[in-house]
Design a protein around this motif. Structure first.
Motif: not given
Length: 516
Positions: A50-72
């Protein structure tokens, strides 16, 4: 002269350690870069993911999720990609399910294909696949789960007449609230103890006093681990973090070990000492009896004392935290919406009266109270990101390839906050669950206990508990903020569950005419 003085040993050692640290970082970075290149450029041609966001090298999409509201954030990305997308947490591939149809197709209609748990450190190193909630899918898991909940039902859990056990514990809770009617109270511990006692009474054969220092400690450890799990879970995608104290992984494991040794193992040993196969007192006795029965038959069995320890831990955790959290949100929303609280109380007075307490028999007639409970469960869905699943085999979903062993992350927040299904989803509107005649209606997309093979097996008990606690508390008390207290936040904080920020309340008794 000083010019010919040799460097001190300490200085040489410091340089050596610095060089070693740089070498480790270089090796680690090189390995991760290699894995990322393989993932990005060599593995994709053979898979129709399935297609999806490319993300960061090594980190994937984790930096864009943050810690406070990853569900949102995950819900937003899911909406962009039509409810199904591939992303990477670190270099670990994750397929996210982010709308009702996709979740139902994968978890509800695809049989066993999406029913495993991923082979990640929080599952493999913490519990080694034991218990029920975190166990890997297969014959032993099915057998263990089916037997466990048949045994609990045999002991009365979830049956209609078990409501007496629940209302008895609610009585203890209400007595505690009445003892200090003008003193601000944090409802956290009292609710956790009350809900936990219902499970403990049938699993351990005992209940605990609200002021028990030992039990307070156990509940505090449990709650801390639910909060730590979000941060500690990063170890799943960056295994080296388990050696970093600030990651929370060590603290999570230490808390769990203390909880098991102090509460679970101690109870099992006491039951072993006093066991009598002709007097099965509770769930632990029933399980020990099953171990002996299978051992005498010479069967190879998943029923062991070690596995019993993890089954009990699962029952204690799931049977306490999720229901107690729902009730904390319920009280918080009643404080924030006094008009809704008043309307629930008016319905209770009309249907139940002031001379007795609500019961399950009145449930079909308490339409507004049920609608309020459902709206609280929807707007603050506590399992906003459910415990991850994994595929048991190579499979397809909407024509896309999902390889065996892929981590699958259902985001139930996206289902409960889909604006097409729930207009203005961030607005608290109990009327969503009422028809034009004011009768309660359950929405098809309302899945408070999940779906599929791994859905909450204690749905019936949890539903009874939430209904009886909520209606009894509002029948007996008015809940308000302490004088001068700031308005509490309704945002919540995300660990493994979505919990409200700590708050205090005042519970003022409502007049009761006469109890039958």
């Amino acid at each position: 002269m000083d010019g010919g003085r040799e460097p001190t040993p300490g200085f040489s050692q410091e340089k050596s350690l610095l060089f070693t640290a740089k070498l480790i970082i270089l090796v680690f970075t090189s390995v991760w870069l290699l894995v990322w290149v393989i993932r990005e450029y060599l593995s994709k041609p053979s898979l129709n993911l399935p297609p999806g966001p490319r993300g960061w090298p090594f980190l994937g999409i984790l930096p864009s999720l943050g810690m406070s509201a990853p569900h949102e954030r995950l819900a937003e990305v899911a909406a962009k990609y039509g409810g199904l997308f591939t992303c990477y947490f670190g270099v670990h591939r994750v397929v996210v399910l982010g709308d009702y149809e996709t979740i139902m197709e994968a978890l509800g209609r695809s049989g066993d294909a999406f029913s495993d748990r991923p082979r990640l450190p929080m599952f493999t190193e913490i519990r080694e696949g034991k218990g029920i909630a975190g166990a890997f899918y297969g014959k032993h898991w099915k057998e263990q789960r089916a037997w466990t909940f048949n045994a609990l039902r045999g002991l009365g859990l979830g049956k209609d007449n078990f409501a007496v056990n629940i209302t008895t514990e609610i009585g203890y809770l209400c007595d505690r609230l009445k003892a200090n009617p003008t003193v601000p109270l944090d409802p956290n511990h009292s609710l956790n103890t009350a809900v936990s006692n219902i499970v403990c009474s049938i699993v351990y054969g005992t209940r605990y006093e609200y002021d028990s220092i030992r039990f307070k400690r156990m509940l505090a450890l449990l709650q801390e681990n639910f909060e730590l799990a979000g941060m500690a879970g990063l170890v799943n995608f960056f295994p080296f973090l388990k050696y970093v104290p600030l990651s929370g992984f060590r603290k999570f494991r230490s808390n769990l070990q203390e909880l098991i040794s102090s509460l679970v193992t101690k109870s099992v040993r006491e039951h072993l000492r006093t066991f009598n196969k002709n007097n099965i007192r509770d769930f632990i006795d029933a399980y020990l009896n099953e171990i002996r029965r299978r051992s005498s038959d010479g069967q190879t069995s998943p029923f062991t004392e070690d596995n019993l320890t993890w089954v009990i831990a699962d029952l204690f955790a799931v049977g306490t935290e999720t229901t107690a959290l729902t009730l904390r949100w319920a009280l918080l929303y009643m404080i924030a919406h006094p008009g809704v609280q008043c309307r629930v109380q008016e319905e209770l007075d009309e249907v139940v009266g002031r001379a007795r307490m609500p019961s399950m028999e009145e449930r079909p007639r308490l339409n507004y109270a049920r609608a309020v409970i459902s709206e609280i469960q929807r707007i603050r869905y506590i399992a906003a990101i459910t415990v991850p699943r994994a595929t048991t085999e190579d499979t397809k979903l909407y024509g896309y390839d999902i390889p065996k062993g892929t981590t699958v992350m259902p985001v139930m927040w996206a289902v409960m906050h889909n604006a097409k299904t729930w207009p203005e989803p961030d607005q608290f509107r109990p009327e969503r669950f009422l028809d034009e005649r004011g009768q309660y209606r359950k929405h098809e997309h309302f899945l408070p206990y999940g779906t599929g093979r791994r859905m909450c097996p204690g749905e019936r008990l949890a539903s009874m508990e939430v209904f009886l606690f909520f209606t009894h508390l509002l029948h007996q008390f008015n809940f308000t903020l302490p004088l001068g207290a700031p308005e509490p936040s309704l945002k919540g904080r995300m660990g493994i569950t979505l919990a409200p920020e700590p708050f205090e309340l005042i519970a003022t008794g409502r007049q009761i005419e006469r109890l039958e």
